[in-house]
Design a protein around this motif. Structure first.
Motif, mmCIF file in Angstrom:
data_model
loop_
_atom_site.group_PDB
_atom_site.id
_atom_site.type_symbol
_atom_site.label_atom_id
_atom_site.label_comp_id
_atom_site.label_asym_id
_atom_site.label_seq_id
_atom_site.Cartn_x
_atom_site.Cartn_y
_atom_site.Cartn_z
ATOM 1 N N VAL A 42 0.843 -1.199 0.000
ATOM 2 C CA VAL A 42 0.000 0.000 0.000
ATOM 3 C C VAL A 42 0.880 1.253 0.000
ATOM 4 O O VAL A 42 2.009 1.228 0.496
ATOM 5 C CB VAL A 42 -0.952 0.035 1.216
ATOM 6 C CG1 VAL A 42 -1.943 -1.114 1.159
ATOM 7 C CG2 VAL A 42 -0.187 0.009 2.524
ATOM 8 N N TRP A 43 0.343 2.333 -0.535
ATOM 9 C CA TRP A 43 1.018 3.624 -0.420
ATOM 10 C C TRP A 43 1.026 4.013 1.049
ATOM 11 O O TRP A 43 -0.008 3.935 1.727
ATOM 12 C CB TRP A 43 0.280 4.690 -1.228
ATOM 13 C CG TRP A 43 0.533 4.617 -2.690
ATOM 14 C CD1 TRP A 43 -0.287 4.074 -3.637
ATOM 15 C CD2 TRP A 43 1.697 5.089 -3.373
ATOM 16 N NE1 TRP A 43 0.304 4.187 -4.872
ATOM 17 C CE2 TRP A 43 1.512 4.810 -4.750
ATOM 18 C CE3 TRP A 43 2.867 5.727 -2.965
ATOM 19 C CZ2 TRP A 43 2.456 5.146 -5.708
ATOM 20 C CZ3 TRP A 43 3.813 6.059 -3.927
ATOM 21 C CH2 TRP A 43 3.603 5.771 -5.279
ATOM 22 N N HIS A 44 2.196 4.394 1.557
ATOM 23 C CA HIS A 44 2.299 4.797 2.956
ATOM 24 C C HIS A 44 3.567 5.601 3.165
ATOM 25 O O HIS A 44 4.398 5.714 2.267
ATOM 26 C CB HIS A 44 2.278 3.568 3.878
ATOM 27 C CG HIS A 44 3.515 2.729 3.777
ATOM 28 N ND1 HIS A 44 3.783 1.901 2.709
ATOM 29 C CD2 HIS A 44 4.581 2.606 4.619
ATOM 30 C CE1 HIS A 44 4.946 1.298 2.901
ATOM 31 N NE2 HIS A 44 5.468 1.715 4.046
ATOM 32 N N GLU A 45 3.709 6.139 4.357
ATOM 33 C CA GLU A 45 4.919 6.867 4.734
ATOM 34 C C GLU A 45 5.159 6.672 6.224
ATOM 35 O O GLU A 45 4.253 6.286 6.963
ATOM 36 C CB GLU A 45 4.791 8.357 4.401
ATOM 37 C CG GLU A 45 3.638 9.037 5.108
ATOM 38 C CD GLU A 45 3.421 10.445 4.598
ATOM 39 O OE1 GLU A 45 4.091 11.357 5.108
ATOM 40 O OE2 GLU A 45 2.571 10.626 3.717
ATOM 41 N N GLU A 84 6.335 9.354 0.794
ATOM 42 C CA GLU A 84 5.321 8.360 0.473
ATOM 43 C C GLU A 84 5.899 7.364 -0.538
ATOM 44 O O GLU A 84 6.550 7.754 -1.511
ATOM 45 C CB GLU A 84 4.075 9.042 -0.094
ATOM 46 C CG GLU A 84 2.879 8.129 -0.159
ATOM 47 C CD GLU A 84 1.613 8.844 -0.593
ATOM 48 O OE1 GLU A 84 0.538 8.311 -0.300
ATOM 49 O OE2 GLU A 84 1.696 9.907 -1.240
ATOM 50 N N LYS A 86 5.514 2.956 -2.169
ATOM 51 C CA LYS A 86 4.754 1.706 -2.284
ATOM 52 C C LYS A 86 5.685 0.610 -2.794
ATOM 53 O O LYS A 86 6.018 0.560 -3.969
ATOM 54 C CB LYS A 86 3.571 1.869 -3.248
ATOM 55 C CG LYS A 86 2.719 0.604 -3.370
ATOM 56 C CD LYS A 86 1.570 0.775 -4.336
ATOM 57 C CE LYS A 86 1.986 0.807 -5.777
ATOM 58 N NZ LYS A 86 2.536 -0.439 -6.311
ATOM 59 N N THR A 106 2.738 -0.382 7.760
ATOM 60 C CA THR A 106 1.985 0.470 6.842
ATOM 61 C C THR A 106 1.999 1.942 7.269
ATOM 62 O O THR A 106 1.193 2.732 6.787
ATOM 63 C CB THR A 106 0.522 -0.008 6.721
ATOM 64 O OG1 THR A 106 -0.047 -0.090 8.033
ATOM 65 C CG2 THR A 106 0.424 -1.351 6.024
ATOM 66 N N THR A 109 -1.113 4.413 7.533
ATOM 67 C CA THR A 109 -2.181 3.938 6.652
ATOM 68 C C THR A 109 -2.722 2.615 7.175
ATOM 69 O O THR A 109 -1.984 1.642 7.282
ATOM 70 C CB THR A 109 -1.643 3.739 5.214
ATOM 71 O OG1 THR A 109 -1.072 4.950 4.759
ATOM 72 C CG2 THR A 109 -2.752 3.296 4.272
ATOM 73 N N GLU A 110 -4.011 2.591 7.529
ATOM 74 C CA GLU A 110 -4.632 1.323 7.948
ATOM 75 C C GLU A 110 -4.991 0.525 6.708
ATOM 76 O O GLU A 110 -5.515 1.054 5.738
ATOM 77 C CB GLU A 110 -5.899 1.586 8.771
ATOM 78 C CG GLU A 110 -5.630 1.785 10.254
ATOM 79 C CD GLU A 110 -4.994 0.570 10.922
ATOM 80 O OE1 GLU A 110 -5.444 -0.573 10.705
ATOM 81 O OE2 GLU A 110 -4.024 0.767 11.674
ATOM 82 N N SER A 111 -4.688 -0.764 6.736
ATOM 83 C CA SER A 111 -4.896 -1.621 5.573
ATOM 84 C C SER A 111 -5.028 -3.064 6.033
ATOM 85 O O SER A 111 -4.633 -3.419 7.137
ATOM 86 C CB SER A 111 -3.682 -1.473 4.643
ATOM 87 O OG SER A 111 -3.610 -2.531 3.731
ATOM 88 N N THR A 114 -1.750 -4.330 7.168
ATOM 89 C CA THR A 114 -1.123 -3.896 8.415
ATOM 90 C C THR A 114 -0.839 -5.137 9.261
ATOM 91 O O THR A 114 -1.747 -5.894 9.597
ATOM 92 C CB THR A 114 -2.015 -2.907 9.189
ATOM 93 O OG1 THR A 114 -2.279 -1.776 8.345
ATOM 94 C CG2 THR A 114 -1.350 -2.452 10.463
#
Length: 121
Positions: A42-45, A84, A86, A106, A109-111, A114
């Motif tokens: 996922v896209w995250h930072e 950011e 991925k 993650t 970002t919740e996914s 995670t």
């Protein structure tokens, strides 16, 4: 005291799940984690820390909003904090992460990807 090296391939043989980092050691407040990846993440930072990817086997890519990097076996790459990104791998890839204890895979970002934190093997 018993001195014993950590054998990365032996540790990697103990799990098959993807995108779920496993802790194999700690140094000060940093954890060394092994993870198997395949497909897209996922896209995250990570706002508070840089993140290092060390490829043990295979190759992976990291997309950025303005580019991409390919990391092959025997290479490492550091994603600066707050950038950011991925990660993804077209075929299964084995990597080591080095990051402060408590970092969530993650970021903020919740996914469904995670992972539960602080799982030791």
């Amino acid at each position: 005291m018993h001195y014993q090296p950590i054998t990365l391939n032996e540790k990697l043989s103990k799990f098959n799940d993807h995108w779920s980092p496993k802790v194999i050691g700690e140094m000060n407040d940093y954890q060394f984690k092994l993870v198997k990846i395949v497909g897209d993440f996922v896209w995250h930072e990570h706002q508070d820390t840089d993140e290092v990817f060390i490829v043990i086997e295979g190759e992976m890519f990291i997309d950025f909003r303005d580019g991409q990097v390919k990391i092959s076996q025997g290479e490492m790459f550091i994603v600066p904090r707050g950038v950011e990104h991925k990660p993804f791998a077209e075929k299964e890839c084995h990597i080591m992460l080095v990051e402060p204890r408590g970092v969530v895979n993650t970021g903020g970002t919740e996914s469904e990807l995670t992972a539960t934190n602080d799982i030791w093997i």
